[in-house]
Design an enzyme around this catalytic site. Structure first.
Site: not given
Ligand code: PBG
Length: 327
Positions: A194, A247
């Protein structure tokens, strides 16, 4: 012209093109991310994600039914609580928003597969994905709370948990607590690779989870890095992750391919809020054809190697698949 090999021969007509198609998709591999919010009677459009809504527990059933009718069996819940504090206690509260949504959905939609995002950022007053020590997120203290959150989700009926916090060691911590409480069969889908990405912008708006100071770069990955992503994926598998996720998706398809080669578990790709928002915006201006772009974008993620695709366009994609426009 004497040419024995003519690639165009296999492109001659839709039947033949479909016969030799290398990438096949079906709706069973789609997961729809869904926002559930405290309150009643709420169906609130998210301004930065037109066509996406926040639902309260009493209204979410309509959407779940529509998804199921479209052929989508799996959803991932994100919670939007009323109350936030320093330690994100709403994340693991027995009557927390995700826990309530799970119990309701478990009752009304027993045939659907319920996944939960496990993170602290929607529940902490400072918006970071863990508890703080000064201005820094305390990794090891956060692990206890993440594990507690995952356990409370399992107890409320989650079929699978998906930690998105990017703390080191969270998969092992969650696995241990789940196993210790009889939840050996609840799989973990880890957001393993991520990146610290501006593509999450609309989501943070939707969930009210933007950090109040600093950024997430001490825990989410630097987007200049590729080998580090393999390290993260391998580590999570070693700790017991059943599925690993990359992601965002669109700008990280190289990572989908590389992770797929490196691990033996299924690989998920998450087409995040910013990807959705860009397509919506471009389409609403008439600059691009939404349906065609959504199909092409999804196919590219599967072609890169993902087995599972998380997307806000899941319902539409299921329809396009049924209509033979993709897949
Ligand atoms: C929580 C989380 C996030 C997303 C999924 N889980 C936000 C982040 O990490 O700031 C993003 C999902 C999206 O942008 O569609 N940490």
């Amino acid at each position: 012209m004497n040419m024995s090999i003519r690639p165009r021969r296999l492109r001659n007509g839709e039947i033949l093109r479909k016969m030799v198609r290398e990438t096949r998709m079906d709706a069973s591999t789609l997961i729809y991310p869904m926002f559930v919010k405290e309150g009643t009677g709420i169906v609130e459009e998210i301004p930065t994600m037109p066509g996406q809504f926040r639902y309260s527990v009493d209204t979410m059933g309509e959407k779940l039914a529509a998804l199921r009718d479209a052929g989508i069996s799996s959803v991932m819940f994100f919670g939007i609580p009323d109350y936030k504090d320093e330690v994100g206690s709403g994340a693991y509260a027995e009557d927390g928003i995700v826990q309530k949504a799970l119990r309701q959905a478990r009752k009304d939609f027993s045939d659907m597969y319920l996944i939960t995002d496990v993170c602290m950022c929607e529940y902490t007053s400072h918006g970071h994905c863990g508890v703080l020590c000064g201005h820094d997120v305390n990794n090891d203290e956060t692990l206890k709370l993440l594990a507690k959150t995952a356990l409370s989700h399992a107890q409320a009926g989650a079929d699978m948990v998906a930690p998105s916090d990017m703390m080191d060691g969270r998969v092992a911590a969650i696995r241990e607590l789940l196993d210790g409480n009889g939840y050996q069969n609840v799989p973990i889908m880890s957001y393993a690779v991520k990146y610290a990405s501006a593509f999450y912008g609309p989501f943070r708006d939707a969930a009210g989870s933007a950090p109040s100071f600093g950024d997430r770069k001490t825990y989410q990955m630097d987007y200049h890095n590729s080998r580090e992503g393999i390290k993260e994926a391998l580590l999570d598998v070693q700790e017991g992750a059943d599925i690993v996720m990359v992601k965002p998706a669109m700008s990280y398809l190289d990572m989908v391919t590389k992770v797929k080669e490196a691990v033996k578990v299924p690989v998920a790709a998450y087409s995040v809020s910013g990807e959705y928002a860009m397509i919506k915006a471009g389409a609403s201006l008439g600059y691009i054809d939404e349906e065609k772009i959504v199909c092409e974008t999804a196919a590219s993620a599967y072609r890169a190697g993902c087995d599972i695709y998380l997307t806000y366009y899941a319902q539409e994609l299921a329809r396009y698949m049924k209509e033979g426009k993709i897949g």
